[in-house]
Design a protein around this motif. Structure first.
Motif, short mmCIF file in Angstrom:
data_model
loop_
_atom_site.label_atom_id
_atom_site.label_comp_id
_atom_site.label_asym_id
_atom_site.label_seq_id
_atom_site.Cartn_x
_atom_site.Cartn_y
_atom_site.Cartn_z
N ARG A 228 0.81 -1.22 0.00
CA ARG A 228 0.00 0.00 0.00
C ARG A 228 0.84 1.28 0.00
N GLU A 229 2.09 1.18 0.35
CA GLU A 229 2.93 2.37 0.41
C GLU A 229 3.16 2.96 -0.98
N TRP A 230 3.44 2.15 -1.97
CA TRP A 230 3.74 2.66 -3.31
C TRP A 230 2.60 2.43 -4.29
N SER A 231 1.61 1.61 -3.93
CA SER A 231 0.59 1.25 -4.90
C SER A 231 -0.48 2.33 -5.09
N GLY A 232 -0.53 3.33 -4.24
CA GLY A 232 -1.51 4.41 -4.41
C GLY A 232 -1.32 5.16 -5.72
N GLY B 157 -6.40 8.65 -1.01
CA GLY B 157 -7.20 7.74 -0.21
C GLY B 157 -6.75 6.30 -0.22
N TRP B 158 -5.79 5.96 -1.06
CA TRP B 158 -5.39 4.56 -1.18
C TRP B 158 -4.75 4.01 0.10
N SER B 159 -3.98 4.81 0.77
CA SER B 159 -3.26 4.31 1.95
C SER B 159 -3.91 4.73 3.26
N THR B 160 -5.05 5.39 3.22
CA THR B 160 -5.71 5.79 4.47
C THR B 160 -6.46 4.61 5.06
#
Length: 167
Positions: free
Chosen positions: A67-71, A128-131
């Motif tokens: 999730r760190e880089w996939s946003g 919002g991807w990593s929240t």
């Protein structure tokens, strides 16, 4: 008493008329309403389909990745899908009129609106991807103002086009 038949009957064959060149109205009625799709338009549709497929694959990779880089990957994938949709289905950007060479005309306002909405989608997915919760998702309020102005401009343009067609 004998009955006479009229010289012109509804079910009698029509005699050939004088050889006259067709009028402009007759030629326009016989012409196709829209020019057929060219090779370059077909290529753009294929490119749009490939963009959508690659965007879906990238979205799947982002869903299973870190999730760190996939946003950024998910946001780029969503933007690629939206742009692929515009290339695959160009009628969503056309305004319903024809150009002089009988090709569909594109609305610049629809293109601008698509780009603004696409950018908003890109930024919202990236943020919002990593929240972990909705409280953590904070989007600047100026974006809501900008989207309101763009959508309001589109409504205003649609009303102006509708009034111009009535006249």
């Amino acid at each position: 008493m004998a009955t006479t038949t009229p010289t012109l009957s509804l079910d009698a064959p029509v005699p050939p008329g004088p050889s006259v060149a067709p009028t402009a109205l007759e030629m326009a009625a016989a012409a196709p309403l829209v020019a057929p799709e060219s090779a370059s338009e077909s290529v753009l549709r294929v490119i749009g389909t490939l963009m959508m497929a690659l965007g879906v694959l990238a979205m799947l990779v982002a869903a299973v990745a870190n999730r760190e880089w996939s946003g950024a990957t998910a946001a780029s994938a969503a933007f690629t899908i939206v742009m692929g949709l515009a290339m695959r289905f160009p009628t969503m950007l056309q305004d319903g009129t024809l150009t002089e060479d009988r090709r569909p005309a594109y609305s610049s306002m629809r293109v601008v609106m698509l780009l603004v909405a696409g950018t908003f989608i890109l930024l919202t997915i990236k943020a919002g991807w990593s929240t972990q919760s909705l409280e953590q998702l904070k989007v600047d309020q100026s974006w809501a103002l900008m989207l309101g102005v763009v959508l309001g401009g589109k409504v205003f343009q649609g009303m102006a086009e509708a009034n111009a067609q009535k006249k």
